[in-house]
Design a protein around this motif. Structure first.
Motif, PDB file in Angstrom:
ATOM      1  N   UNK A   1      -6.026   3.352   9.027  1.00  0.00           N
ATOM      2  CA  UNK A   1      -5.675   4.283   9.678  1.00  0.00           C
ATOM      3  C   UNK A   1      -5.793   5.500   9.341  1.00  0.00           C
ATOM      4  N   UNK A   2      -6.511   5.330  11.043  1.00  0.00           N
ATOM      5  CA  UNK A   2      -6.712   7.114  11.863  1.00  0.00           C
ATOM      6  C   UNK A   2      -5.645   7.755  13.191  1.00  0.00           C
ATOM      7  N   UNK A   3      -6.128   8.170  13.438  1.00  0.00           N
ATOM      8  CA  UNK A   3      -4.957   9.121  14.866  1.00  0.00           C
ATOM      9  C   UNK A   3      -4.924   8.335  15.084  1.00  0.00           C
ATOM     10  N   UNK A   4      -4.126   7.476  14.900  1.00  0.00           N
ATOM     11  CA  UNK A   4      -3.620   5.771  15.467  1.00  0.00           C
ATOM     12  C   UNK A   4      -3.970   5.015  14.577  1.00  0.00           C
ATOM     13  N   UNK A   5      -4.091   3.133  14.462  1.00  0.00           N
ATOM     14  CA  UNK A   5      -4.955   2.148  13.609  1.00  0.00           C
ATOM     15  C   UNK A   5      -5.640   1.115  14.022  1.00  0.00           C
ATOM     16  N   UNK A   6      -6.807   1.255  13.188  1.00  0.00           N
ATOM     17  CA  UNK A   6      -7.955   0.541  13.642  1.00  0.00           C
ATOM     18  C   UNK A   6      -7.674  -1.034  12.634  1.00  0.00           C
ATOM     19  N   UNK A   7      -7.651  -2.209  13.610  1.00  0.00           N
ATOM     20  CA  UNK A   7      -7.404  -3.508  12.684  1.00  0.00           C
ATOM     21  C   UNK A   7      -8.893  -4.281  12.590  1.00  0.00           C
ATOM     22  N   UNK A   8      -9.036  -4.404  12.248  1.00  0.00           N
ATOM     23  CA  UNK A   8     -10.703  -5.651  12.139  1.00  0.00           C
ATOM     24  C   UNK A   8     -10.041  -6.672  11.998  1.00  0.00           C
ATOM     25  N   UNK A   9     -10.317  -7.685  12.455  1.00  0.00           N
ATOM     26  CA  UNK A   9      -9.321  -8.787  11.978  1.00  0.00           C
ATOM     27  C   UNK A   9     -10.709  -9.803  12.915  1.00  0.00           C
ATOM     28  N   UNK A  10     -10.520 -10.782  11.602  1.00  0.00           N
ATOM     29  CA  UNK A  10     -11.055 -12.096  11.793  1.00  0.00           C
ATOM     30  C   UNK A  10     -10.658 -13.093  12.603  1.00  0.00           C
TER      31      UNK A  10
ATOM     32  N   UNK B   1     -16.210 -17.927  13.917  1.00  0.00           N
ATOM     33  CA  UNK B   1     -15.819 -16.887  13.829  1.00  0.00           C
ATOM     34  C   UNK B   1     -15.670 -15.171  15.193  1.00  0.00           C
ATOM     35  N   UNK B   2     -15.111 -14.416  15.245  1.00  0.00           N
ATOM     36  CA  UNK B   2     -15.543 -13.530  16.094  1.00  0.00           C
ATOM     37  C   UNK B   2     -14.588 -12.762  14.899  1.00  0.00           C
ATOM     38  N   UNK B   3     -15.300 -11.756  15.132  1.00  0.00           N
ATOM     39  CA  UNK B   3     -14.752 -10.623  14.192  1.00  0.00           C
ATOM     40  C   UNK B   3     -14.686  -9.462  15.622  1.00  0.00           C
ATOM     41  N   UNK B   4     -12.874  -8.848  15.335  1.00  0.00           N
ATOM     42  CA  UNK B   4     -12.751  -8.030  16.528  1.00  0.00           C
ATOM     43  C   UNK B   4     -12.224  -6.716  16.243  1.00  0.00           C
ATOM     44  N   UNK B   5     -13.014  -5.630  15.844  1.00  0.00           N
ATOM     45  CA  UNK B   5     -12.235  -4.306  15.890  1.00  0.00           C
ATOM     46  C   UNK B   5     -11.146  -3.696  17.288  1.00  0.00           C
ATOM     47  N   UNK B   6      -9.622  -3.577  16.928  1.00  0.00           N
ATOM     48  CA  UNK B   6      -8.815  -3.364  17.696  1.00  0.00           C
ATOM     49  C   UNK B   6      -8.531  -1.980  17.480  1.00  0.00           C
ATOM     50  N   UNK B   7      -8.156  -1.362  18.459  1.00  0.00           N
ATOM     51  CA  UNK B   7      -7.631   0.137  18.512  1.00  0.00           C
ATOM     52  C   UNK B   7      -6.043   0.436  18.854  1.00  0.00           C
ATOM     53  N   UNK B   8      -5.173   0.945  18.447  1.00  0.00           N
ATOM     54  CA  UNK B   8      -4.051   0.888  18.810  1.00  0.00           C
ATOM     55  C   UNK B   8      -3.166   2.498  18.704  1.00  0.00           C
ATOM     56  N   UNK B   9      -3.053   2.271  19.491  1.00  0.00           N
ATOM     57  CA  UNK B   9      -2.195   4.480  19.741  1.00  0.00           C
ATOM     58  C   UNK B   9      -1.461   4.816  18.855  1.00  0.00           C
ATOM     59  N   UNK B  10      -1.078   5.544  18.618  1.00  0.00           N
ATOM     60  CA  UNK B  10       0.151   5.999  17.763  1.00  0.00           C
ATOM     61  C   UNK B  10       0.742   6.091  19.176  1.00  0.00           C
TER      62      UNK B  10
ATOM     63  N   UNK C   1      -2.777  -0.824  23.338  1.00  0.00           N
ATOM     64  CA  UNK C   1      -4.019  -1.908  22.389  1.00  0.00           C
ATOM     65  C   UNK C   1      -5.472  -2.386  23.298  1.00  0.00           C
ATOM     66  N   UNK C   2      -6.603  -1.313  22.270  1.00  0.00           N
ATOM     67  CA  UNK C   2      -7.964  -1.532  23.254  1.00  0.00           C
ATOM     68  C   UNK C   2      -9.051  -2.468  21.902  1.00  0.00           C
ATOM     69  N   UNK C   3      -9.937  -3.194  22.838  1.00  0.00           N
ATOM     70  CA  UNK C   3     -11.038  -4.340  22.305  1.00  0.00           C
ATOM     71  C   UNK C   3     -12.168  -2.667  22.489  1.00  0.00           C
ATOM     72  N   UNK C   4     -12.376  -2.118  21.059  1.00  0.00           N
ATOM     73  CA  UNK C   4     -13.301  -1.355  20.867  1.00  0.00           C
ATOM     74  C   UNK C   4     -15.133  -1.738  20.592  1.00  0.00           C
ATOM     75  N   UNK C   5     -14.927  -2.895  19.813  1.00  0.00           N
ATOM     76  CA  UNK C   5     -15.762  -3.351  19.730  1.00  0.00           C
ATOM     77  C   UNK C   5     -15.792  -4.880  19.468  1.00  0.00           C
ATOM     78  N   UNK C   6     -16.358  -5.916  19.077  1.00  0.00           N
ATOM     79  CA  UNK C   6     -16.602  -7.098  18.593  1.00  0.00           C
ATOM     80  C   UNK C   6     -17.994  -7.680  18.047  1.00  0.00           C
ATOM     81  N   UNK C   7     -17.479  -8.598  16.945  1.00  0.00           N
ATOM     82  CA  UNK C   7     -19.292  -9.629  16.683  1.00  0.00           C
ATOM     83  C   UNK C   7     -18.483 -11.063  16.697  1.00  0.00           C
TER      84      UNK C   7
END
Length: 141
Positions: A90-99, A107-116, A123-129
């Motif tokens: 929980x930041x100024x919105x929510x970051x989700x780290x998802x496998x 597998x992928x690791x996703x970092x998804x940011x959800x605005x307030x 929803x925005x994909x901010x990074x992935x592995x």
């Protein structure tokens, strides 16, 4: 009434961690993509990561909404695309780290940011592995 009780549980968990700061009132923003019961079960610390949990149907919905972004960024189409585990921050919105399982033991690791919600709740994909093994823990990236 049930939603209020769950929100109160979440608020009490949050307040118990920050009561030493002397704040009298705690405001909590609830994501429209996560139900109150899921939020209440989370060990929420503002700015900190929750523990790794099995993915819920709500997490799968988040993944489905940003799948086109994942496919665009990787240049691959994924016929298999299943959320398995996640962590929240929980930041100024929510970051989700998802496998996400994408087939053939990959597998992928996703970092998804959800605005307030007050900022649009997008929803925005901010990074992935890529090329992540099943047993690899979800860590911030």
């Amino acid at each position: 009434m049930e939603g209020f009780v769950l929100l109160q549980v979440l608020q009490n968990r949050f307040y118990s961690r920050f009561r030493h700061m002397g704040h009298q009132q705690v405001k909590i923003f609830i994501s429209p993509n996560i139900d109150l019961e899921t939020k209440a079960k989370m060990d929420v610390v503002c700015g900190g990561l929750s523990k790794q949990e099995p993915a819920t149907p709500e997490i799968q919905k988040i993944c489905d909404k940003i799948k086109w972004q994942v496919e665009k960024k990787t240049g691959n189409k994924f016929p298999t695309y299943t959320a398995e585990f996640y962590r929240m921050q929980v930041v100024a919105g929510t970051n989700y780290y998802i496998k996400v399982y994408v087939g053939l033991e990959d597998h992928l690791h996703l970092k998804v940011f959800e605005e307030l919600p007050c900022n649009g709740g997008q929803l925005e994909l901010t990074s992935l592995q890529e090329n992540i093994y099943h047993h690899a823990p979800i860590e911030p990236f």
